[in-house]
Enzyme design. Sequence first.
Site, mmCIF file in Angstrom:
data_model
loop_
_atom_site.group_PDB
_atom_site.id
_atom_site.type_symbol
_atom_site.label_atom_id
_atom_site.label_comp_id
_atom_site.label_asym_id
_atom_site.label_seq_id
_atom_site.Cartn_x
_atom_site.Cartn_y
_atom_site.Cartn_z
ATOM 1 N N GLU A 30 0.801 -1.224 0.000
ATOM 2 C CA GLU A 30 0.000 0.000 0.000
ATOM 3 C C GLU A 30 0.839 1.281 0.000
ATOM 4 O OE1 GLU A 30 -2.162 1.710 2.907
ATOM 5 O OE2 GLU A 30 -0.500 1.755 4.305
ATOM 6 N N ASN A 31 2.122 1.169 0.314
ATOM 7 C CA ASN A 31 3.004 2.348 0.290
ATOM 8 C C ASN A 31 4.045 2.271 -0.820
ATOM 9 O OD1 ASN A 31 2.826 1.954 3.746
ATOM 10 N ND2 ASN A 31 1.999 3.752 2.738
ATOM 11 N N ASN A 59 -4.817 1.412 4.305
ATOM 12 C CA ASN A 59 -5.617 2.630 4.204
ATOM 13 C C ASN A 59 -5.283 3.493 2.997
ATOM 14 O OD1 ASN A 59 -3.221 2.913 6.012
ATOM 15 N ND2 ASN A 59 -3.720 5.083 5.867
ATOM 16 N N HIS A 60 -4.126 3.270 2.363
ATOM 17 C CA HIS A 60 -3.769 4.035 1.161
ATOM 18 C C HIS A 60 -4.066 3.265 -0.127
ATOM 19 C CE1 HIS A 60 -1.890 7.436 3.176
ATOM 20 N NE2 HIS A 60 -1.211 6.607 3.948
ATOM 21 N N HIS A 145 -4.091 -4.462 9.120
ATOM 22 C CA HIS A 145 -3.440 -3.178 8.887
ATOM 23 C C HIS A 145 -4.029 -2.179 9.877
ATOM 24 C CE1 HIS A 145 -0.976 -0.801 6.097
ATOM 25 N NE2 HIS A 145 -1.829 0.183 6.328
ATOM 26 N N HIS A 170 1.249 -1.529 8.993
ATOM 27 C CA HIS A 170 0.823 -0.129 9.068
ATOM 28 C C HIS A 170 1.722 0.755 9.920
ATOM 29 C CE1 HIS A 170 -1.659 3.426 8.860
ATOM 30 N NE2 HIS A 170 -1.802 3.462 10.169
ATOM 31 N N HIS A 172 4.892 0.579 10.494
ATOM 32 C CA HIS A 172 6.233 0.684 9.909
ATOM 33 C C HIS A 172 7.342 0.434 10.918
ATOM 34 C CE1 HIS A 172 5.039 3.174 6.105
ATOM 35 N NE2 HIS A 172 4.097 2.310 6.462
#
Length: 256
Positions: A30-31, A59-60, A145, A170, A172
């Site tokens: 997602e990142n 969420n992204h 997440h 999530h 990190h």
Amino acid sequence: MGKVGRRCLETLLPTIREQHQPDFVVVNGENAAGGFGLTEKIYKSFVDQLQIDAVTMGNHWHDKREIYGLLPRAERLVLPCNMGNVDDDRLGLKIITAKNGQRLAVINCIGRAFMKDGNRDIFKTVDKLLEEIPSSVRIRIVDIHAEATSEKQALGWYLAGRVSLVYGTHSHVPTADHRLLEDKTGFVTDVGMTGPYRSVIGIDVGAAIHRLLTGEKKKFEPATADPHLYAIMADIDDDTGHCRQVQRLHFQPKEL
């Protein structure tokens, strides 16, 4: 996280495959695109070039609008099933055949604590998805997440004995609490980030401190220095779906 994270993965995945010979590899993507979201090009590089078996999100997931056109064709992309803007819970479940012929179920879900409003109940949604999985599919993997460590651990215990592996993404930041729950389910609160660790959770240090000091919201860019890869390795019994061992993996590429 961003280009540095992708290069880190590309560089180190062959070493991981050689040392550990995994049958199935899941990446949270997602990142991956500039720190926010996923593009079709990056998704294809994951599944076609790197032979990633499943790509979970968070969420992204919707930050790059092209993802909506990719969804109908992305057989290995797993969305957060209970996120407010994911219309169909079943987008958060994929059943995929591993290289050894074993079928695995991958579920992606998202937390509610300290996240944007609108996310649906994690526990009920995951319960519903577990009912969709054929009994013959014994290996079941859950990526939660979430921001709150308590929420991740609560879901781990809630699913203990019913799934093979629960791991958090999530934050990190890798946690050191990898273990077996009820001697059946592998668990870690957070896998951690693959990306630049001279950063604030992957973001340029100066930019992150500036926002915290002033409240001024400028566009964040991923940092670039001190790349690391964090992962977990789970040894799961094919017949029972029970996890026998879970361990943390940490690599740092010398050439990046």
